[in-house]
Design an enzyme around this catalytic site. Sequence first.
Site, PDB file in Angstrom:
ATOM      1  N   ASP A 117       0.820  -1.166   0.079  1.00 18.61           N
ATOM      2  CA  ASP A 117       0.048   0.162  -0.030  1.00 18.61           C
ATOM      3  C   ASP A 117       0.942   1.232  -0.004  1.00 18.61           C
ATOM      4  OD1 ASP A 117      -0.681   0.395   3.768  1.00 18.61           O
ATOM      5  OD2 ASP A 117       1.124  -0.205   2.502  1.00 18.61           O
ATOM      6  N   ASP A 291      -8.213  -7.406   1.680  1.00 17.66           N
ATOM      7  CA  ASP A 291      -7.125  -7.433   2.616  1.00 17.66           C
ATOM      8  C   ASP A 291      -7.581  -7.239   3.716  1.00 17.66           C
ATOM      9  OD1 ASP A 291      -6.580  -4.508   1.932  1.00 17.66           O
ATOM     10  OD2 ASP A 291      -5.535  -5.018   3.770  1.00 17.66           O
ATOM     11  N   CYS A 329     -11.760 -28.999   9.124  1.00 14.84           N
ATOM     12  CA  CYS A 329     -10.865 -27.985   8.489  1.00 14.84           C
ATOM     13  C   CYS A 329      -9.228 -28.921   8.381  1.00 14.84           C
ATOM     14  CB  CYS A 329     -10.199 -26.761   9.645  1.00 14.84           C
ATOM     15  SG  CYS A 329      -8.980 -25.951   9.035  1.00 14.84           S
ATOM     16  N   CYS A 331      -6.345 -27.764   8.103  1.00 16.01           N
ATOM     17  CA  CYS A 331      -5.009 -27.167   8.224  1.00 16.01           C
ATOM     18  C   CYS A 331      -3.910 -28.042   9.139  1.00 16.01           C
ATOM     19  CB  CYS A 331      -5.174 -25.825   8.730  1.00 16.01           C
ATOM     20  SG  CYS A 331      -5.620 -25.341  10.359  1.00 16.01           S
ATOM     21  N   CYS A 334      -5.554 -28.180  12.826  1.00 14.83           N
ATOM     22  CA  CYS A 334      -6.800 -28.729  13.063  1.00 14.83           C
ATOM     23  C   CYS A 334      -6.158 -30.305  12.891  1.00 14.83           C
ATOM     24  CB  CYS A 334      -7.608 -28.300  12.131  1.00 14.83           C
ATOM     25  SG  CYS A 334      -8.380 -26.760  12.732  1.00 14.83           S
ATOM     26  N   HIS A 359      -4.394 -21.511  11.294  1.00 14.22           N
ATOM     27  CA  HIS A 359      -5.508 -22.017  11.102  1.00 14.22           C
ATOM     28  C   HIS A 359      -6.408 -20.762  10.492  1.00 14.22           C
ATOM     29  CE1 HIS A 359      -9.727 -23.339  11.627  1.00 14.22           C
ATOM     30  NE2 HIS A 359      -9.821 -22.255  12.184  1.00 14.22           N
TER      31      HIS A 359
END
Lengths: 393, 407
Positions: A117, A291, A329, A331, A334, A359
């Site tokens: 940015d 974002d 999940c 990930c 998890c 996560h």
Amino acid sequence: MAAVESGTCEGPAGMSAVKRLSHAAPLALRILAECPVSKARACVLTLPHGPVNTPVFMPVGTQGTMKGITVEQLEELGCQICLGNTYHLGMRPGPELIEKASGLHGFMNWRRNLLTDSGGFQMVSLVELSEVTEEGVMFRSPYDGKEILLTPEQSITIQNSLGSDIMMQLDDVVSSTVTGPRVEEAMHRSVRWLDRCIAANKNPDRQNLFAIIQGGLNADLRKACLDEMTKRDVPGFAVGGLSGGEEKDDFWKMVTLSTDHLPRGKPRYLMGVGYAVDLVVCVALGCDMFDCVFPTRTARFGSALVPWGSLQIKQKQYAKDFQPIDPDCQCATCKRHSRAYLHALFKSDTAAMHHITIHNISYQVLTKLISRIFSCFSLYRCFYCSCCLYFLL
Amino acid sequence: MKLELSKVVQGCRLGLLTAIEQTAQHSLDVPGCLLFTHCATVPHLTQDTLHTLSNLPAVTQVTLNCLAEHHEVLEEFKEGVRKFAGLHDTALYCSLHDSATTNPAGHITNKTVSVWGSGGRMELTVAKFMALQAAIKPDFYQSMADGETWQANTSRKRVRKAVDRTLAHLDECLILHQKTQELKQAKIFGVVEGGDILEERVRSARETAKRPVAGFVLDGFQSAAMEQDLRSQLITAVTAELPQEKPRLLQGVGRPDEVIACVEVGVDLFEGFFPFQVTERGCALCFDCTVTTDPETAVLESNEERPVVEEPKENGDSCPENMTRFEMNLNDKRYREDLRPLVEGCSCYCCKNHTRAYIHHLLVTNELLAGVLLMLHNTAHYLRFFRALREALANDRLQDFKRRVLQ
């Protein structure tokens, strides 16, 4: 739909072929599917450091790091683009060192895409604002108290040194709760600063400069800004000045107004959004990129995001809860750890935060939200229907 | 549990600790260190980042300092800490205290010891201590002990009491161990106390050796408390009383020079807290721990690529407290633009992917990733040190190795 779209051609099955923008812009947007009911679309955005599947949520790695997560872990989470912050990195370690280290990609060793940015937002939100003039924004450095002037040219110079794939123009940022002539002044100035940013960009062949549509919550001002900015040949547009405490009804109206008047063949980036519900709605309203610091920031407070809300893992109720954060999940957190263990770990080690961060990034970037809707979407070609399916199941 | 010694050279024991668990799958190289954790997590690291490291020690250490407050949860969980934490395939050792933190003294009694968790002090009787072990389900653990003799000028009377109490606790632990179903497969290590008094050390060692323990923990020798000369002297006397075929684990000592000196007087195992301490002060281990196989190739090897030692002694800015000569201070401004890896030739994730300048930036900006990357490097370097030490012993190059490490 307005806008100048050059080189459009219709391919088979009504899908548009690759649209090349101006010959110099290192960006290509291929629209894979468009929803017949809503304004949602699924695309592949090709940038210098690889493809990005949209809709995309971009996690924020403010100071050249994703808060305790290695770049290898970030890659494995499926992240194709993340944010760096010009204001922070411009202060520490500074653009000269980063340029010496082969840009921000080299400095943090991230081989996929980066968006930076302009530094404008931080000046409104973080720093004691001295003055905004036509020249730029004058502010006081928090590290040594010196006065610094950030001009459009300087913002682009820093971003050129950072070498990000997408750079944001310096805009005159005004909070969405502000009303009156200041909003109009900021909108017009942002247009003039856009032109200065375009002129200052040393690397138009490898860095994309996005414009930022302003105008607050005023439909006329927004429209005027859209009319002006879409005349400029930039590779993409952001919708700015929202997600700052305004009423939701006003927020959505401005988003949909903006996407109505942005070119179909260029990516639309809604800055600072956000929460899961907002993401879904704004995809339906035609936004491609998002974002927000929320998922990574809230992770460090022990808040794990799940489709039905969030779990405050540090709370007593999870001390003996032996299931994972989300049984569905996939990930790393998890698959291996329970709520009870994470609850216990928060009392001893920082790694607890990293587990939740992984996560939450997985939740936002890949697993639950965008990707699952996206896969329904590709199948049914209808985002609206996919959302219905997703929330019903 | 079996200690197979392949070689004993100048007092140093080289070998393998096998059959650590019932299933006999893990073996630990001797001399070696354990994997240090907070609540079964290596500080700063998730399983993914941890496993970028190769050749991890086969034994992971947990402490009652961290785990005592989770007793109820562990009892309800029923399957032990290894499973509770989602640990990788590893053996588990449980100690009383955490050598990286200093606990306040003065709370110990005839019947209890204290541990400090996030909620404050918890008092443990032998019964509670053993109930905790049953919930944790380690493969081996130290018996409850009074090690509070590390303060300067601890009286002879106090030291004697520490030895007596520790023996009494051991006997009680042994009885309860036999009765506890969950600890059927586990082993107890007896704890040798005795402060800095030779006679008490000998007495403690002799008496502890009479009990049916699987190994020995040498306690009260913490780095801060004692000069290495005295430590070596005392440990020599202690190991003379201990059976050769049982392992000796020394707690509280981690500095490379002290490790070598203790190996020379018969210590087999060390805790792995030192890399963590280095990490917490923003430093990176960088001392030379290469081994040359013989004097002639030493000359040739000096031209080859291998970890280059950074001059650690002069640091411009003020040094972190307790910084040793084995590390470099990444907080120092001199690294601001240094685009080299921490240690040239190091194969850890940090050195393969990042620069000193980046680590410095992360420390200056208080970013969490600094801890992750430094922990990875420091652990890798420390493990490499132990590997090299074993290699030096195997090839009769100990003196040369010592010289390099201490330079």
